[in-house]
Design a protein around this motif. Structure first.
Motif, PDB file in Angstrom:
ATOM      1  N   UNK A   1       0.885  -1.264  -0.192  1.00 36.86           N
ATOM      2  CA  UNK A   1      -0.015   0.035  -0.102  1.00 36.86           C
ATOM      3  C   UNK A   1       1.004   1.283  -0.095  1.00 36.86           C
ATOM      4  N   UNK A   2       0.486   2.429  -0.596  1.00 40.90           N
ATOM      5  CA  UNK A   2       0.986   3.583  -0.447  1.00 40.90           C
ATOM      6  C   UNK A   2       0.609   4.269   0.905  1.00 40.90           C
ATOM      7  N   UNK A   3       1.628   4.822   1.556  1.00 42.26           N
ATOM      8  CA  UNK A   3       1.245   5.165   2.788  1.00 42.26           C
ATOM      9  C   UNK A   3       0.534   6.628   2.702  1.00 42.26           C
ATOM     10  N   UNK A   4      -0.525   6.925   3.635  1.00 45.34           N
ATOM     11  CA  UNK A   4      -0.934   8.230   3.670  1.00 45.34           C
ATOM     12  C   UNK A   4       0.266   9.290   4.098  1.00 45.34           C
ATOM     13  N   UNK A   5       0.072  10.451   4.017  1.00 44.88           N
ATOM     14  CA  UNK A   5      -0.962  11.280   3.527  1.00 44.88           C
ATOM     15  C   UNK A   5      -1.406  11.171   1.964  1.00 44.88           C
ATOM     16  N   UNK A   6      -0.515  10.648   1.039  1.00 42.84           N
ATOM     17  CA  UNK A   6      -0.889  10.508  -0.273  1.00 42.84           C
ATOM     18  C   UNK A   6      -1.836   9.462  -0.528  1.00 42.84           C
ATOM     19  N   UNK A   7      -1.292   8.206  -0.043  1.00 38.53           N
ATOM     20  CA  UNK A   7      -2.260   6.981  -0.006  1.00 38.53           C
ATOM     21  C   UNK A   7      -2.582   6.479  -1.511  1.00 38.53           C
ATOM     22  N   UNK A   8      -3.140   5.285  -1.621  1.00 37.75           N
ATOM     23  CA  UNK A   8      -3.249   4.670  -2.801  1.00 37.75           C
ATOM     24  C   UNK A   8      -4.957   4.387  -2.761  1.00 37.75           C
ATOM     25  N   UNK A   9      -5.178   3.084  -2.343  1.00 42.28           N
ATOM     26  CA  UNK A   9      -6.604   2.788  -2.400  1.00 42.28           C
ATOM     27  C   UNK A   9      -7.348   3.546  -1.327  1.00 42.28           C
ATOM     28  N   UNK A  10      -6.605   3.985  -0.195  1.00 42.87           N
ATOM     29  CA  UNK A  10      -7.302   4.488   0.979  1.00 42.87           C
ATOM     30  C   UNK A  10      -7.247   6.313   0.690  1.00 42.87           C
ATOM     31  N   UNK A  11      -6.642   6.705  -0.737  1.00 41.50           N
ATOM     32  CA  UNK A  11      -6.509   8.219  -1.026  1.00 41.50           C
ATOM     33  C   UNK A  11      -8.069   8.791  -0.936  1.00 41.50           C
ATOM     34  N   UNK A  12      -8.119   9.796  -0.315  1.00 42.18           N
ATOM     35  CA  UNK A  12      -9.457  10.481   0.259  1.00 42.18           C
ATOM     36  C   UNK A  12     -10.589   9.422   0.508  1.00 42.18           C
ATOM     37  N   UNK A  13     -10.037   8.492   1.248  1.00 45.92           N
ATOM     38  CA  UNK A  13     -11.163   7.721   1.963  1.00 45.92           C
ATOM     39  C   UNK A  13     -11.421   8.286   3.169  1.00 45.92           C
ATOM     40  N   UNK A  14     -10.833   9.412   3.655  1.00 48.84           N
ATOM     41  CA  UNK A  14     -11.082   9.987   4.931  1.00 48.84           C
ATOM     42  C   UNK A  14     -11.945  11.064   4.610  1.00 48.84           C
ATOM     43  N   UNK A  15     -13.148  11.103   4.861  1.00 52.06           N
ATOM     44  CA  UNK A  15     -14.088  12.429   4.357  1.00 52.06           C
ATOM     45  C   UNK A  15     -13.802  13.652   4.806  1.00 52.06           C
ATOM     46  N   UNK A  16     -13.871  14.890   4.040  1.00 48.48           N
ATOM     47  CA  UNK A  16     -13.483  16.169   4.666  1.00 48.48           C
ATOM     48  C   UNK A  16     -14.526  16.741   5.661  1.00 48.48           C
ATOM     49  N   UNK A  17     -15.415  16.077   6.207  1.00 53.79           N
ATOM     50  CA  UNK A  17     -16.559  16.548   6.785  1.00 53.79           C
ATOM     51  C   UNK A  17     -16.278  16.462   8.417  1.00 53.79           C
ATOM     52  N   UNK A  18     -16.749  17.053   9.148  1.00 59.71           N
ATOM     53  CA  UNK A  18     -16.771  17.227  10.714  1.00 59.71           C
ATOM     54  C   UNK A  18     -17.541  16.016  11.120  1.00 59.71           C
ATOM     55  N   UNK A  19     -16.777  14.872  11.449  1.00 61.31           N
ATOM     56  CA  UNK A  19     -17.700  13.587  11.977  1.00 61.31           C
ATOM     57  C   UNK A  19     -17.277  13.548  13.504  1.00 61.31           C
ATOM     58  N   UNK A  20     -18.055  13.549  14.455  1.00 65.11           N
ATOM     59  CA  UNK A  20     -17.839  13.255  15.938  1.00 65.11           C
ATOM     60  C   UNK A  20     -17.263  11.944  16.098  1.00 65.11           C
ATOM     61  N   UNK A  21     -17.748  10.831  15.178  1.00 62.92           N
ATOM     62  CA  UNK A  21     -17.291   9.480  15.733  1.00 62.92           C
ATOM     63  C   UNK A  21     -17.373   8.878  13.953  1.00 62.92           C
ATOM     64  N   UNK A  22     -16.082   8.327  14.038  1.00 62.04           N
ATOM     65  CA  UNK A  22     -15.624   7.827  12.558  1.00 62.04           C
ATOM     66  C   UNK A  22     -14.594   6.722  12.556  1.00 62.04           C
ATOM     67  N   UNK A  23     -14.920   5.741  11.845  1.00 62.00           N
ATOM     68  CA  UNK A  23     -13.908   4.841  11.684  1.00 62.00           C
ATOM     69  C   UNK A  23     -13.714   4.540  10.077  1.00 62.00           C
ATOM     70  N   UNK A  24     -12.574   4.524   9.468  1.00 65.00           N
ATOM     71  CA  UNK A  24     -12.116   4.418   8.425  1.00 65.00           C
ATOM     72  C   UNK A  24     -11.014   3.203   8.198  1.00 65.00           C
ATOM     73  N   UNK A  25     -11.522   2.132   7.541  1.00 65.86           N
ATOM     74  CA  UNK A  25     -10.399   1.048   7.380  1.00 65.86           C
ATOM     75  C   UNK A  25     -10.002   0.883   6.001  1.00 65.86           C
ATOM     76  N   UNK A  26      -9.024   0.613   5.901  1.00 67.59           N
ATOM     77  CA  UNK A  26      -8.278   0.230   4.523  1.00 67.59           C
ATOM     78  C   UNK A  26      -8.088  -1.262   4.486  1.00 67.59           C
ATOM     79  N   UNK A  27      -8.739  -1.962   3.553  1.00 68.16           N
ATOM     80  CA  UNK A  27      -8.803  -3.411   3.641  1.00 68.16           C
ATOM     81  C   UNK A  27      -7.680  -3.773   2.327  1.00 68.16           C
TER      82      UNK A  27
END
Length: 737
Positions: free
Chosen positions: A480-506
């Protein structure tokens, strides 16, 4: 082959060794601040700027022109900070013998990294030249002015850059804080300038590596295996006796023919292919369904964001799954390269996006010392990602070693390009969100399944020829390509204010098909999924989609881009849709660190066929300091058109043995009659702000805006691309709003 510094030493050009007198240089050197952009990789001013005694100015960049207009933009940057006319600057792009090593031209980093380096280097060179004039005239540098490459004193004395350069040596380490010009004083930057690469392209000139012709040049074609992993058992060498054939090259499973004319090479290749015998096996998945394939492969899970309370509950929970198939680069010009072995030195002209990594891989494949191999970038006819360019370069290099002394031009056939280029990876997303009574998102759970998004060269096993020769190299292990650039997980983190969130890259290591970088990498799919889901949330909560986004955005620049796009489009809260027409909206900040882009569009769905057609599209973009407004608009317009093709039509077809989408009939792309009726791009001006990569900012928002408009028009929410691969049934479903 002469190195850049040897050339500078022997040519009598600007050669500097005196201390930087200005306080800005000394103070920042002592501070230990990081050098800006690519200066951090190559900090010497003479790596970026050259001024001859006759006043000729040359600027060097390790980035490559790919059709994104970077040659024009970097010329503007250099001319602005040097205070000279655009025509006074020559630009040398990616060349292992002459330019800095800036790795790959990828990820919208050209202006952000190379543009920043050149701007800072040019400003420091200008200061050195002014300081030299001040020393000669015993004047204060601040009392001097520069106009069109000449330094002037108030008493009428003047000296050209060439005169001043003759006394200087630019092998000086750059400083972190350069005396950059105030944007209010710009005369070249932030102005529309015609692209310097366009005239040759529209007049039949030498624009691409395909057009390169060298004296005594031979032509070659390669015979690729019929399927991945096939073993060559036998060849009929009768093709080698055709008039005009110079040589048949076989090295293990690598097979090629060299001839004095291109058509002769093509006919001989066809004869070789017909007479060759291969052992094939089942090497591809038995199904084409991305969901089935990806769900059946082992994944390594990594939590890339965990915030707040796990499983926080709202009054309503919704969930969805989104899918993307394998996609081609679909380059209009099949991959091509020219190679020439002279003595023990090999030169390769290629449309690779990374001349230095490609040199490393090809040198390893050939058992050569890298310093004896020169890779020179020449533009290719379409790319934006890792297509067949590096493989064609390796093919040409290998063939050239068998016909030493003669340059060899090797071009792939269309079916080879389609069948053998590395594809954009298939992806799968599952997302679930809980809403409170006011429609705000209180919990977000997102998972993305994907292969790697880069198998670019660096080792010989990355190259097709490197795997096919008699002593083959193993393909490197995908990663995988590490964040912040990322590969499959590029832009997987939303730009929105979310109080509770989990993002998983499989991350799926096993690659059913060969994949690598395709423009925007995982951002196309992740933004498509996130922004489609935001519309589904808006519908469930009874909230206007634009208002929902604004309610969850805290970044003022993001809010500005969303408002600009909505206002220019004429977005109306709760606007009813006529039967078969709809509007869609989407937003993202590319990589969560580069340009901001919002897209609004209208779509008509044919009442008889169910086929969608895109009408008016409006985009707003904030790319930081603008260099060439026309160039920026070109990039966003191109991203919208390309994304529309991916999203609506494209899909790699295959069976258990072979790739089947080997031409434009079996791999349909957007045709002229399906291009959006109108595209408008509004630029948010940010004078003096850092450059933000913009070349790939539009892919994701365009895809989601189109999907959202189709759902609004048809009442049918399509979550699997390509969206137009079957008819849409119109109805008063939940998407009608």
């Amino acid at each position: 082959m002469t190195s850049r510094r040897e050339f500078l030493r022997d040519s009598g050009a600007l050669v500097v060794a005196f201390s930087l007198a200005p306080s800005w240089a000394q103070a920042q050197s002592a501070s230990g601040a990081k050098l800006p952009g690519s200066l951090a990789r190559d900090p010497w001013l003479d790596a970026w700027i050259r001024i001859d005694a006759n006043g000729a100015i040359t600027v060097f960049t390790g980035k490559a022109e790919l059709g994104q207009g970077i040659r024009t933009a970097l010329l503007q940057v250099a001319a602005e900070e040097l205070d000279v006319a655009l025509e006074a600057v020559a630009l040398v792009t990616a060349d292992t013998a002459r330019t800095p090593n800036e790795g790959f031209t990828a990820g919208s980093h050209s202006l952000q990294d190379s543009g920043t380096a050149i701007r800072n280097a040019a400003a420091q060179v200008r200061a050195l030249l002014v300081n030299e004039a001040a020393r000669r005239w015993q004047a204060a540098p601040a009392a001097l002015r520069v106009e069109q490459g000449t330094v002037h004193a108030s008493d009428g004395r003047s000296a050209s850059y060439g005169e001043l350069a003759a006394a200087l040596d630019l092998h000086v380490e750059a400083q972190p804080d350069a005396p950059l010009k105030d944007p209010a004083a710009f005369r070249v930057m932030d102005r529309p300038v015609p692209r310097v690469d366009i005239p040759a392209k529209v007049s039949g000139g030498v624009a691409y590596v395909h057009d390169l012709r060298l004296p005594g040049m031979l032509h070659a074609r390669v015979v690729r295996p019929p399927s991945p992993g096939a073993q060559l058992l036998y060849i009929d060498r009768a093709a080698g006796h055709r008039a005009g054939v110079v040589k048949v090259v076989r090295d293990g499973n690598f097979l090629a023919v060299v001839a004095d004319r291109e058509w002769t090479a093509i006919r001989a290749m066809e004869e070789l292919a017909r007479g060759a015998r291969w052992r094939e096996g089942r090497s591809l998945p038995a199904t084409q369904a991305p969901r089935t394939i990806l769900a059946g492969l082992a994944a390594k899970d990594s939590m890339i964001l965990e915030r707040g309370t796990r499983g926080a509950r709202g009054v309503r929970t919704i969930e969805a799954e989104y899918l993307r198939p394998w996609l081609m680069h679909g380059s209009i010009g099949p991959s091509c390269a020219v190679a020439h072995l002279e003595g023990d030195r090999l030169t390769v002209w290629s449309h690779t996006q990374g001349v230095f990594p490609d040199r490393k891989a090809i040198a390893q494949m050939l058992g050569m010392a890298p310093e004896k191999l020169r890779i020179v970038h020449r533009e290719g006819a379409g790319c934006y990602g890792h297509n067949g360019a590096d493989d064609a370069a390796a093919d040409a290099a290998l063939v050239a070693t068998h016909v030493a002394g003669r340059p060899v031009r090797l071009q792939w056939m269309r079916e080879q390009e389609h069948a053998w280029e590395p594809y954009g990876a298939a992806m799968r997303v599952q997302v679930r969100a809980s809403l409170d009574g006011a429609g705000r998102i209180v919990d977000w759970d997102y998972g993305v399944w994907s292969n790697t998004h880069s198998t670019r060269p660096g080792s010989a096993g990355s190259l097709l020829a490197g795997r096919e020769i008699a002593t083959p190299f193993e393909a490197p292990r995908p990663h995988p390509i590490p964040l912040p650039d990322g590969g499959g997980d590029r832009n997987a983190i939303p730009p929105y204010a979310l109080p509770n969130a989990r993002i998983t890259h499989h991350f799926i290591e096993e690659m059913p098909l060969r994949v690598s970088a395709l423009r925007s990498l995982g951002a196309h799919m992740n933004v498509f999924a996130i922004e489609s889901f935001m519309d589904e949330i808006a519908l469930a909560a009874g909230i206007d989609p634009v208002e929902l986004r604004l309610a969850h955005l805290e970044d003022p620049r993001a809010r500005e881009v969303v408002r600009r796009a909505a206002r220019r489009f004429g977005w109306r809260r709760g606007a009813p849709a006529a039967m078969g027409t709809g509007q869609g909206f989407a937003f993202a900040r590319y990589k969560n660190s580069a340009a901001y882009c919002a897209v609004a569009c209208e779509v008509e769905v044919d009442l008889d066929t169910g086929r969608p057609h895109i009408g008016r599209v409006v985009a707003a973009v904030d790319g930081g300091q603008v260099v060439n407004p026309d160039g920026l608009r070109n990039q966003i317009e191109g991203a919208i058109v390309q994304s529309a093709s991916w999203t609506l039509y494209e899909r790699v077809a295959f069976d258990a043995r072979r790739i089947r989408s080997v031409d434009w009939q079996t791999y349909p792309i957007l045709r002229f009659d399906a291009v959006p009726r109108a595209i408008e791009v509004e630029i948010v001006e940010r004078p003096g702000a850092p450059f933000l990569g913009s070349g790939e900012a539009g892919q994701g928002p365009a895809a989601a805006a189109i999907a959202n408009a189709i759902a609004h028009a048809s009442g049918v929410r399509r979550r699997e691309m390509p969206l137009a691969n079957r008819s849409l049934s119109l109805g008063r479903g939940p998407g009608r709003g």
